[in-house]
Design an enzyme around this catalytic site. Structure first.
Site, PDB file in Angstrom:
ATOM      1  CD1 TRP A 134      -0.317   2.550   0.102  1.00 21.38           C
ATOM      2  CD2 TRP A 134      -0.460   2.223  -2.092  1.00 21.38           C
ATOM      3  NE1 TRP A 134       0.714   3.150  -0.241  1.00 21.38           N
ATOM      4  CE2 TRP A 134       0.780   3.057  -1.682  1.00 21.38           C
ATOM      5  CE3 TRP A 134      -0.497   2.019  -3.571  1.00 21.38           C
ATOM      6  CZ2 TRP A 134       1.559   3.741  -2.389  1.00 21.38           C
ATOM      7  CZ3 TRP A 134       0.403   2.604  -4.295  1.00 21.38           C
ATOM      8  CH2 TRP A 134       1.309   3.278  -3.785  1.00 21.38           C
ATOM      9  CG  ASP A 215      -0.174  -3.470  -5.913  1.00 23.07           C
ATOM     10  OD1 ASP A 215      -0.360  -2.299  -5.361  1.00 23.07           O
ATOM     11  OD2 ASP A 215       1.202  -3.596  -6.133  1.00 23.07           O
ATOM     12  CE  LYS A 251       6.597  -1.396   0.438  1.00 22.75           C
ATOM     13  NZ  LYS A 251       6.076  -0.694  -0.830  1.00 22.75           N
TER      14      LYS A 251
END
Lengths: 405, 429
Positions: A134, A215, A251
Site C-alpha cells: 500500500w 496489517d 472495509k
C-alpha cells in the site's frame, strides 16, 4: 508581510486518492472507477451495512449518551472486543491479559501509533515491507522515524507470490528487524501466502527473532470468514511469541470515514502488556489526545450483541461473495473474448484488489479511450465492478493488451 | 511540566535469541521487559483518581469539561438535533485528507470573521483536524518540516500537552513570561521583554482567549501592543483558540486578539477546537489554518498539511464534522448554538462570583479578586501543590496540582463546600 512559509513547494497529488479526483472530473457516462478501495454495490453505490444503521439508531436514540472525552487508549469494551475478533475469543494471550489494545484511527492510525512506539522503545528501527505494498505504508513508517527496507513479494512472471525471494530477503534481515505482514488480502496484489507458506514464514521469522507487525485491513472481507482471514495472525500468536497488529473496520464494517481501528501489542506477560499500554498512551496524547468516540461506539454496539454480530457476519459474507463473483465473471469474460494471456490470477488473488499485470501505458490507454480509472500500477478494485460493467472493462483490457505494448 | 517518556533500550535479550529453538517460544523473554510504566498524565490522571474515590462528598474540578449546575455533562440541544438529522442519512465514505470542506469553511468564518477578505481571496490554507491537539500537532510537524531551524516560544505556564506536542514534533522549545504569581494576573512587561529579546522571526504560541491554565488574558490594548511588537520583530503568531464563545459568551469578542493581528497584517496560524464550545469533546473535531500570502501559496501549504495528515490517520473522522457543519450551516441551529454557548459561559461567570463571595464571607485573609478577573473555564487559584494535596486527601476535592480549578466543575451545590475547603487549607498562608 512576507510569509514564513514561502519556501514551501506544492506536494504531489496522492496517487490513489488522485484517481478519484480525475474520475470525478470525467463527464463520460461510461466512466468506471476502479481506483479507491471502497466497496460498491452491484448498482455501483456505496453501502452502509444494515447492522451499522441499527447501531447508529440505537446510539442516537439513547438520551443517556454523552460526548465526553474517551480514555486516551479508547473505549475499553471496543478494545476488548477488537482483540477477541482478531485473536479469537479463546486466545490464551487474551485470557492471560498479555494483549495491550489501543483504539486508533483506523488502520493508518494503528500503524502510525505502533511505529512511533517501536521507534521509542524497540531496539531495532528498521522495518521490512513487501514489494509492492500500500502506497501509504512507507510514509507512515518514515514519519515515525523508522527506516524502510523491502522484501520481495510479488512475482510479475507468475502474478503470484515470489516465495523464494521472500524467504531469502527475510532470511537476510538483521536480527530483531520489524517485518510488516499483510494478514490477508494483500494490498495491492491480492496475492496471499498459502497456509503452508505462512507456516514457513512464521518459523523463519521466529528463528531470526524478527518482530511481526500485521496489517489486518480486510478480516472477513477476503474469504468471507472472519476466522479464516485471521488464521495467519492467530498461528503467530499461538506460538507464544510477540507481535503487533493493526486492525481496521473501514472495509469490513464499511465505517471508512469514521476512522475506527485498533492497535494490539501481544506481549509475553500481563505486566509487560500493562506497561506497554501506558507508553503507547504517551504516543497518542501529543498526537490527538484521545480517539474519536462515534465509530468505535458503533463497532462495540455490534460486536457485543450476538444478534447484531451474526447479522454482521452475513452482510460481510455478502460483500466478500459479490467480489469473488466479480472475479469469476471477469475471468470468464476474458476467456470467452479470447483476450491473450493467462488471466487465472484474477481468480487466484483474493480480497478487494486485483493486480492485473497491465503496465502504465496500458492503464493510461484504458483511462483515455475507455474512461476506466485505476492506479497506474495496474491495480483494480473489484469492489467497483458490477455485472453490468464487466463487459466494458473486458473491452478495455482486450484493447489495451492487443494494441498497447 | 513536560512529560518525559522513560525509555530504556532493550538490548539485553538479543544475544539470547539465537540459540532458542523455533517452537516453544514461551521461554524467550519479552522485547518489552525493559519498558517502564509511564507516568500518568497530570490532567487526565486527576479524573481517574476522582472516579476511584468512594466518598459521597467528592468534587471534580480537574479536567476542563463543562458540567451543568447539577454537575452533569451536557450535550447541547443543537448537537442532539444535528445528530438526529445525520443518523441514517450519510454514507460513511472517506473524507478528503483535508477533511470536510463545508465544516472547514464554516469554521474559518468563526475565526476570521463572516466577511473576511482572507476567506474571499482564498488565502487561508485550512484542514480539518483532530480537535485542538491534532491542529497543534499538524502545525508543529509542518513547522519542523519547513522551518527546521525554528523554535517555538511557549508561555509559562501553559496546557501541559503543548510541551508534549512540540517535543514529539521535534521542535525546540523556549518559554516566555506570562503569568505573574504576585498579582495572579499577566506579567505584561515580562512578556514584552521576552518577545523583544527573541531572535527576529521567532514562532510564538499564543492562547487566543481564556488562557489555560491561568484564565489570565491580555486586555485589548495589551494585545495591540503585542501585535505591534510582533510586527517589529517579524515574529510568527500561532494562536491556540480552544474556547471561542466559551470565555465571554460572545464568539466575536473572544476572537478579538486574532482579529487585531489580522488587521495588523500578520500571517498567522490558528488551531480551533469544538471540544468545549460545542461540547464535542470525544468527537475530536477541530481545524488548523495558516494565513498565506495568496491563493497559490494557500493551495501549496494545504497540500503539504495533507501530506502530514495522510501518514498519521489518512483522513479525519466524519461524524463530528457533520455535526458541526449541520449546526453552522443552518441559521436556526446556529442561533440556538450561540444561545447555548452563552448559557455555559454565563454559568461559569456566575460560579466565579459565587466562589469569590463565599471565600470573602468566610473571612479569608487572602485576596480572591483574581477568581472573577480571570476568564474562561479555569481559575488559577494560587494554591500550592501541598495545599492541593490537602484538598484531595482531606476534602476529596480533585484538581491539578498547579492549583488550577476547572470552574465548569463548580455548582451551586458544591461551591460552599469548595470555598470552605479552600479557606481551611489557605487561611494560615
Amino acid at each position: 508581510m512576507d510569509s514564513v512559509f514561502s519556501n514551501v513547494d506544492r506536494a504531489p497529488e496522492d496517487p490513489i486518492l488522485g484517481v478519484t479526483v480525475a474520475y470525478n472530473n470525467d463527464t463520460s457516462p461510461a466512466k468506471l472507477n476502479l481506483g479507491v478501495g471502497a466497496y460498491r454495490t452491484e448498482e455501483g453505490k456505496p453501502l452502509v451495512l444494515d447492522v451499522v444503521r441499527r447501531a447508529e439508531q440505537q446510539l442516537v436514540n439513547d438520551p443517556s449518551r454523552v460526548k465526553e472525552y474517551i480514555p486516551i487508549a479508547g473505549l475499553a469494551d471496543f478494545n476488548k472486543l477488537s482483540a477477541k475478533l482478531i485473536l479469537g475469543a479463546d486466545s490464551p494471550a487474551i485470557q492471560e491479559s498479555r494483549v495491550a489494545t489501543i483504539q486508533c484511527l483506523s488502520g493508518t492510525g494503528s500503524l502510525r501509533v505502533g511505529a512511533e512506539f517501536l521507534k521509542k522503545h524497540y531496539h531495532q528501527s528498521v522495518i521490512f515491507i513487501p514489494k509492492p505494498t500500500w502506497g501509504n505504508h512507507p510514509k507512515v513508517f518514515n514519519l515515525a522515524g523508522l527506516s524502510v527496507e523491502y522484501y520481495r513479494y510479488y512475482d510479475p512472471a507468475t502474478r503470484g507470490l515470489d516465495f523464494q525471494g521472500l524467504l531469502e530477503d527475510l532470511g537476510a534481515a538483521p536480527s530483531g528487524a520489524i517485518v510488516l505482514l499483510h494478514a490477508c488480502a494483500h494490498n495491492p496484489t491480492g496475492v496471499d501466502p498459502t497456509p503452508e507458506q505462512w507456516e514457513q514464514i512464521r518459523q523463519l521469522i521466529r528463528s531470526k527473532s524478527l518482530l511481526p507487525f500485521f496489517d489486518s485491513a480486510y478480516q472477513g472481507f477476503a474469504s468471507g470468514s472472519l476466522d479464516t482471514d485471521a488464521h495467519s495472525v492467530r498461528t503467530f500468536v499461538a506460538d507464544g511469541g510477540e507481535c503487533l497488529i493493526a486492525q481496521s473496520y473501514a472495509k469490513n464494517m464499511g465505517l471508512y470515514g469514521e476512522r475506527v481501528g485498533a492497535l494490539s501489542i501481544v506481549c509475553k506477560s500481563a505486566d509487560v502488556a500493562s506497561k506497554v499500554e501506558s507508553q503507547v498512551k504517551l504516543v497518542v496524547r501529543p498526537m490527538y489526545s484521545s480517539p474519536p468516540i462515534h465509530g468505535a461506539s458503533i463497532v462495540a454496539t455490534i460486536l457485543k450483541s450476538s444478534d447484531m454480530y451474526n447479522d454482521w457476519t452475513i452482510e460481510l459474507k455478502g460483500m466478500a461473495d459479490r467480489i469473488i463473483s466479480m472475479r469469476k465473471q471477469l475471468f470468464e469474460a476474458l476467456q470467452a473474448k479470447g483476450t491473450p494471456g493467462d488471466w487465472s490470477h484474477i481468480i487466484k488473488q483474493i480480497g478487494m484488489f486485483t493486480f492485473t499485470g497491465l503496465n502504465k501505458e496500458q492503464v493510461a490507454f484504458m483511462t483515455k479511450e475507455y474512461h476506466i480509472y485505476m492506479t497506474s500500477d495496474g491495480r483494480i478494485s473489484m469492489a467497483g465492478l458490477s455485472t453490468r460493467t464487466v463487459p466494458h472493462l473486458v473491452e478495455a483490457i482486450h484493447a489495451a493488451v492487443t494494441r498497447v505494448a | 511540566m513536560s512529560m518525559m517518556a522513560m525509555t530504556i533500550r532493550n538490548s539485553a535479550s538479543r544475544g539470547t535469541m539465537m540459540s532458542r529453538q523455533i517452537y516453544g517460544l514461551r521461554s524467550m523473554s519479552s522485547w518489552w521487559k525493559n519498558v517502564e510504566p509511564a507516568p500518568k498524565d497530570p490532567i487526565l490522571g486527576v479524573t481517574e483518581a476522582f472516579l476511584a474515590d468512594p466518598s459521597p462528598d467528592k468534587v471534580n474540578v480537574g479536567v476542563g469539561a463543562y458540567r451543568d449546575d447539577n454537575g452533569k455533562p451536557v450535550v447541547l440541544d443543537c448537537v442532539r438535533e444535528a445528530e438526529r438529522r445525520i443518523a441514517g442519512t450519510s454514507f460513511m465514505e472517506y473524507l478528503p485528507m483535508g477533511g470536510s470542506v463545508k465544516m472547514v469553511d464554516e469554521t474559518l468564518k468563526l475565526a476570521y470573521g463572516d466577511n473576511s477578505e482572507f476567506i474571499k481571496d482564498k488565502r487561508i490554507a485550512a484542514v480539518q483536524s483532530l480537535s485542538g491537539t491534532g491542529a497543534c500537532r499538524l502545525f508543529a510537524d509542518f513547522q519542523k518540516r519547513f522551518r527546521p531551524d525554528s523554535q517555538i516560544y511557549i508561555p509559562v505556564p501553559t496546557w501541559s500537552n503543548h510541551h508534549n506536542i512540540w517535543r514529539d514534533a521535534q521542535v525546540t522549545q523556549k518559554t516566555y513570561h506570562y503569568y505573574h504569581p504576585e498579582t495572579k494576573g499577566l506579567d505584561f512587561s515580562g512578556l514584552m521583554d521576552d518577545v523583544k529579546n527573541a531572535p527576529e522571526g521567532s514562532f510564538f504560541l499564543l492562547h487566543a482567549c481564556a488562557h489555560n491554565p491561568t484564565g489570565v488574558d491580555p486586555t485589548e490594548e495589551q494585545w495591540r501592543e503585542i501585535s505591534q511588537l510582533f510586527k517589529a520583530k517579524k515574529h510568527f503568531a500561532f494562536f491556540d483558540m480552544a474556547y471561542q464563545g466559551f470565555a465571554s459568551g460572545d464568539p466575536e469578542r473572544d476572537a478579538k486578539s486574532i482579529r487585531i493581528f489580522l488587521e495588523d497584517g500578520h500571517h498567522i496560524g490558528i488551531s480551533q477546537s469544538y471540544a468545549k464550545n460545542m461540547g464535542l469533546y470525544g468527537q475530536r473535531v477541530g481545524c488548523l489554518s495558516v494565513l498565506c500570502e495568496d491563493e497559490k501559496q494557500a493551495v501549496t501549504v494545504k497540500s503539504q498539511l495533507q501530506q502530514l495528515a495522510r501518514p498519521m490517520y489518512s483522513n479525519p473522522p466524519l461524524h463530528g464534522a457533520q455535526i458541526v457543519s449541520t449546526i453552522l450551516g443552518d441559521p436556526e441551529l446556529k442561533s440556538l448554538w450561540l444561545k447555548e454557548v452563552k448559557v455555559m459561559a454565563d454559568r461559569i461567570i456566575g460560579m466565579r462570583t459565587s466562589l469569590r463571595e463565599s471565600l470573602e464571607k468566610l473571612g479569608s485573609p487572602l485576596s480572591w479578586e483574581h477568581v472573577t478577573k480571570q476568564i474562561g473555564m479555569f481559575c488559577y487559584s494560587g494554591m500550592t501543590p501541598e495545599q492541593v494535596d490537602r484538598l484531595t486527601s482531606e476534602y476529596h476535592i480533585y484538581m491539578t496540582r498547579n492549583g488550577r480549578i476547572s470552574m465548569a466543575g463548580v455548582t451551586t451545590g458544591n461551591v460552599g463546600y469548595l470555598a470552605n475547603a479552600i479557606h481551611e487549607v489557605t487561611k494560615s498562608s
